[in-house]
Scaffold this motif. Structure first.
Motif, PDB file in Angstrom:
ATOM      1  N   ALA A  81      -0.945   1.751  -6.655  1.00  0.00           N
ATOM      2  CA  ALA A  81      -1.957   1.015  -7.408  1.00  0.00           C
ATOM      3  C   ALA A  81      -2.221  -0.339  -6.770  1.00  0.00           C
ATOM      4  O   ALA A  81      -1.304  -0.985  -6.258  1.00  0.00           O
ATOM      5  CB  ALA A  81      -1.503   0.819  -8.858  1.00  0.00           C
ATOM      6  N   GLU A  82      -3.475  -0.758  -6.829  1.00  0.00           N
ATOM      7  CA  GLU A  82      -3.828  -2.107  -6.448  1.00  0.00           C
ATOM      8  C   GLU A  82      -3.543  -3.048  -7.619  1.00  0.00           C
ATOM      9  O   GLU A  82      -3.846  -2.712  -8.764  1.00  0.00           O
ATOM     10  CB  GLU A  82      -5.305  -2.188  -6.055  1.00  0.00           C
ATOM     11  N   THR A  83      -2.971  -4.210  -7.346  1.00  0.00           N
ATOM     12  CA  THR A  83      -2.695  -5.213  -8.369  1.00  0.00           C
ATOM     13  C   THR A  83      -3.195  -6.565  -7.867  1.00  0.00           C
ATOM     14  O   THR A  83      -3.513  -6.708  -6.678  1.00  0.00           O
ATOM     15  CB  THR A  83      -1.184  -5.311  -8.655  1.00  0.00           C
ATOM     16  N   PRO A  84      -3.249  -7.562  -8.739  1.00  0.00           N
ATOM     17  CA  PRO A  84      -3.652  -8.897  -8.279  1.00  0.00           C
ATOM     18  C   PRO A  84      -2.760  -9.439  -7.171  1.00  0.00           C
ATOM     19  O   PRO A  84      -3.175 -10.295  -6.390  1.00  0.00           O
ATOM     20  CB  PRO A  84      -3.552  -9.752  -9.547  1.00  0.00           C
ATOM     21  N   ASP A  85      -1.527  -8.918  -7.104  1.00  0.00           N
ATOM     22  CA  ASP A  85      -0.589  -9.367  -6.072  1.00  0.00           C
ATOM     23  C   ASP A  85      -0.559  -8.450  -4.860  1.00  0.00           C
ATOM     24  O   ASP A  85       0.267  -8.633  -3.959  1.00  0.00           O
ATOM     25  CB  ASP A  85       0.824  -9.481  -6.671  1.00  0.00           C
ATOM     26  N   GLY A  86      -1.423  -7.451  -4.840  1.00  0.00           N
ATOM     27  CA  GLY A  86      -1.460  -6.538  -3.711  1.00  0.00           C
ATOM     28  C   GLY A  86      -1.109  -5.118  -4.110  1.00  0.00           C
ATOM     29  O   GLY A  86      -1.007  -4.788  -5.300  1.00  0.00           O
ATOM     30  N   PHE A  87      -0.913  -4.276  -3.114  1.00  0.00           N
ATOM     31  CA  PHE A  87      -0.648  -2.849  -3.338  1.00  0.00           C
ATOM     32  C   PHE A  87       0.787  -2.624  -3.786  1.00  0.00           C
ATOM     33  O   PHE A  87       1.726  -3.222  -3.239  1.00  0.00           O
ATOM     34  CB  PHE A  87      -0.922  -2.074  -2.054  1.00  0.00           C
ATOM     35  N   LEU A  88       0.963  -1.739  -4.779  1.00  0.00           N
ATOM     36  CA  LEU A  88       2.290  -1.320  -5.205  1.00  0.00           C
ATOM     37  C   LEU A  88       2.408   0.193  -5.047  1.00  0.00           C
ATOM     38  O   LEU A  88       1.563   0.935  -5.572  1.00  0.00           O
ATOM     39  CB  LEU A  88       2.543  -1.677  -6.673  1.00  0.00           C
ATOM     40  N   PRO A  89       3.412   0.676  -4.314  1.00  0.00           N
ATOM     41  CA  PRO A  89       3.613   2.125  -4.229  1.00  0.00           C
ATOM     42  C   PRO A  89       4.006   2.678  -5.586  1.00  0.00           C
ATOM     43  O   PRO A  89       4.502   1.946  -6.461  1.00  0.00           O
ATOM     44  CB  PRO A  89       4.741   2.272  -3.209  1.00  0.00           C
ATOM     45  N   THR A  91       6.392   4.366  -6.568  1.00  0.00           N
ATOM     46  CA  THR A  91       7.804   4.200  -6.940  1.00  0.00           C
ATOM     47  C   THR A  91       8.055   2.861  -7.621  1.00  0.00           C
ATOM     48  O   THR A  91       8.903   2.766  -8.510  1.00  0.00           O
ATOM     49  CB  THR A  91       8.691   4.304  -5.686  1.00  0.00           C
ATOM     50  N   GLU A  92       7.324   1.817  -7.226  1.00  0.00           N
ATOM     51  CA  GLU A  92       7.499   0.510  -7.859  1.00  0.00           C
ATOM     52  C   GLU A  92       6.809   0.430  -9.213  1.00  0.00           C
ATOM     53  O   GLU A  92       7.008  -0.522  -9.968  1.00  0.00           O
ATOM     54  CB  GLU A  92       6.998  -0.595  -6.927  1.00  0.00           C
ATOM     55  N   LEU A  93       6.017   1.440  -9.522  1.00  0.00           N
ATOM     56  CA  LEU A  93       5.435   1.549 -10.856  1.00  0.00           C
ATOM     57  C   LEU A  93       6.357   2.307 -11.798  1.00  0.00           C
ATOM     58  O   LEU A  93       6.059   2.434 -12.985  1.00  0.00           O
ATOM     59  CB  LEU A  93       4.077   2.260 -10.773  1.00  0.00           C
ATOM     60  N   GLY A  94       7.448   2.824 -11.250  1.00  0.00           N
ATOM     61  CA  GLY A  94       8.470   3.431 -12.092  1.00  0.00           C
ATOM     62  C   GLY A  94       8.479   4.932 -12.148  1.00  0.00           C
ATOM     63  O   GLY A  94       9.167   5.515 -12.997  1.00  0.00           O
ATOM     64  N   PHE A  95       7.758   5.604 -11.254  1.00  0.00           N
ATOM     65  CA  PHE A  95       7.776   7.067 -11.272  1.00  0.00           C
ATOM     66  C   PHE A  95       7.390   7.605  -9.892  1.00  0.00           C
ATOM     67  O   PHE A  95       6.883   6.877  -9.042  1.00  0.00           O
ATOM     68  CB  PHE A  95       6.821   7.616 -12.336  1.00  0.00           C
ATOM     69  N   GLY A  96       7.648   8.911  -9.715  1.00  0.00           N
ATOM     70  CA  GLY A  96       7.227   9.581  -8.494  1.00  0.00           C
ATOM     71  C   GLY A  96       8.068   9.255  -7.282  1.00  0.00           C
ATOM     72  O   GLY A  96       9.112   8.601  -7.352  1.00  0.00           O
ATOM     73  N   THR A  97       7.591   9.737  -6.153  1.00  0.00           N
ATOM     74  CA  THR A  97       8.221   9.468  -4.865  1.00  0.00           C
ATOM     75  C   THR A  97       7.127   9.261  -3.830  1.00  0.00           C
ATOM     76  O   THR A  97       6.008   9.743  -4.008  1.00  0.00           O
ATOM     77  CB  THR A  97       9.140  10.621  -4.432  1.00  0.00           C
ATOM     78  N   VAL A  98       7.434   8.537  -2.785  1.00  0.00           N
ATOM     79  CA  VAL A  98       6.439   8.314  -1.735  1.00  0.00           C
ATOM     80  C   VAL A  98       6.952   8.717  -0.367  1.00  0.00           C
ATOM     81  O   VAL A  98       6.238   8.562   0.624  1.00  0.00           O
ATOM     82  CB  VAL A  98       5.967   6.843  -1.683  1.00  0.00           C
ATOM     83  N   SER A  99       8.176   9.247  -0.295  1.00  0.00           N
ATOM     84  CA  SER A  99       8.733   9.518   1.024  1.00  0.00           C
ATOM     85  C   SER A  99       9.681  10.708   0.995  1.00  0.00           C
ATOM     86  O   SER A  99      10.416  10.912   0.019  1.00  0.00           O
ATOM     87  CB  SER A  99       9.481   8.274   1.527  1.00  0.00           C
TER      88      SER A  99
END
Length: 212
Positions: A81-89, A91-99
């Motif tokens: 997700a895009e946030t005011p502080d930049g992109f968050l994968p 996993t940092e949103l608290g779910f899923g996997t990216v790798s």
């Protein structure tokens, strides 16, 4: 083995023709189509290994045009997700996997047999077309050597079926500003055929139970 398009499938099939138990399919373009096609294949028959392969963009100067890359990490670069502080994968949103990480021993064997350089291969839904985005991707993923559009989808399907996964790519163009005149797709497909010819003994001897 899952490739994106028929030309890549044919390049690999030429090299592995005659190897028992090896099937090469064109899974389609993009992570969703690749995941669906791979999952369907895995549901229909038992496999010991899934390889996502084809051409890719390479991050200069680490992966020049014509070179080979084997993923030691298969990462979804833009899943989040895009946030005011930049992109968050995600996993940092608290779910899923990216790798997903392929078997280390197998990555080493592939690198030794083919001369491929090991590193992260990024999966993107939109191919990079600017120097700014290329720099952003390398900043977020400093070990990245290449970007493609299917590896993470294939890896997700393989993980769901408990099957090990690899990603092997031949670099056809640099990641960055789009310059189709500079692409070397034919050379990359030839490099892919050559790589899988050298890889045949590794595939024949592969036993997932010996490479945990």
């Amino acid at each position: 083995m899952a490739t994106a398009v028929p030309a890549e499938r044919d390049a690999v099939a030429e090299a592995v023709h005659g190897l028992p138990g090896v099937e090469v399919i064109a899974a389609g373009v993009g992570p969703a189509r690749a995941a669906a096609t791979t999952a369907t294949a895995l549901a229909g028959a038992p496999y010991g290994l899934v390889i996502s392969t084809g051409i890719a963009g390479g991050f200069a100067p680490h992966a020049p045009v014509g070179s080979l890359v084997v993923a030691d990490e298969i990462t979804a670069a833009d899943l989040g997700a895009e946030t005011p502080d930049g992109f968050l994968p995600v996993t940092e949103l608290g779910f899923g996997t990216v790798s997903h990480r392929p078997p280390e021993a197998l990555v080493r064997e592939v690198a030794t047999a083919t001369g491929a350089r090991p590193g992260a291969v990024l999966t993107v839904s939109t191919v990079t077309g600017t120097a700014v985005r290329a720099a952003w991707l390398r900043e977020r993923h400093p070990t990245a050597l290449a970007e493609a559009m299917e590896g993470f989808g294939v890896a997700e399907a393989a993980a769901a079926h408990g099957v090990p996964v690899l990603e092997i790519r031949a670099v056809s163009n640099p990641v960055g500003p789009r310059d189709r005149a500079a692409w070397r797709i034919g050379d990359a497909l030839a490099a892919l055929t050559d790589a899988f010819g050298k890889l045949a003994p590794v595939l024949e001897s592969w036993n997932p139970h010996d490479h945990q």
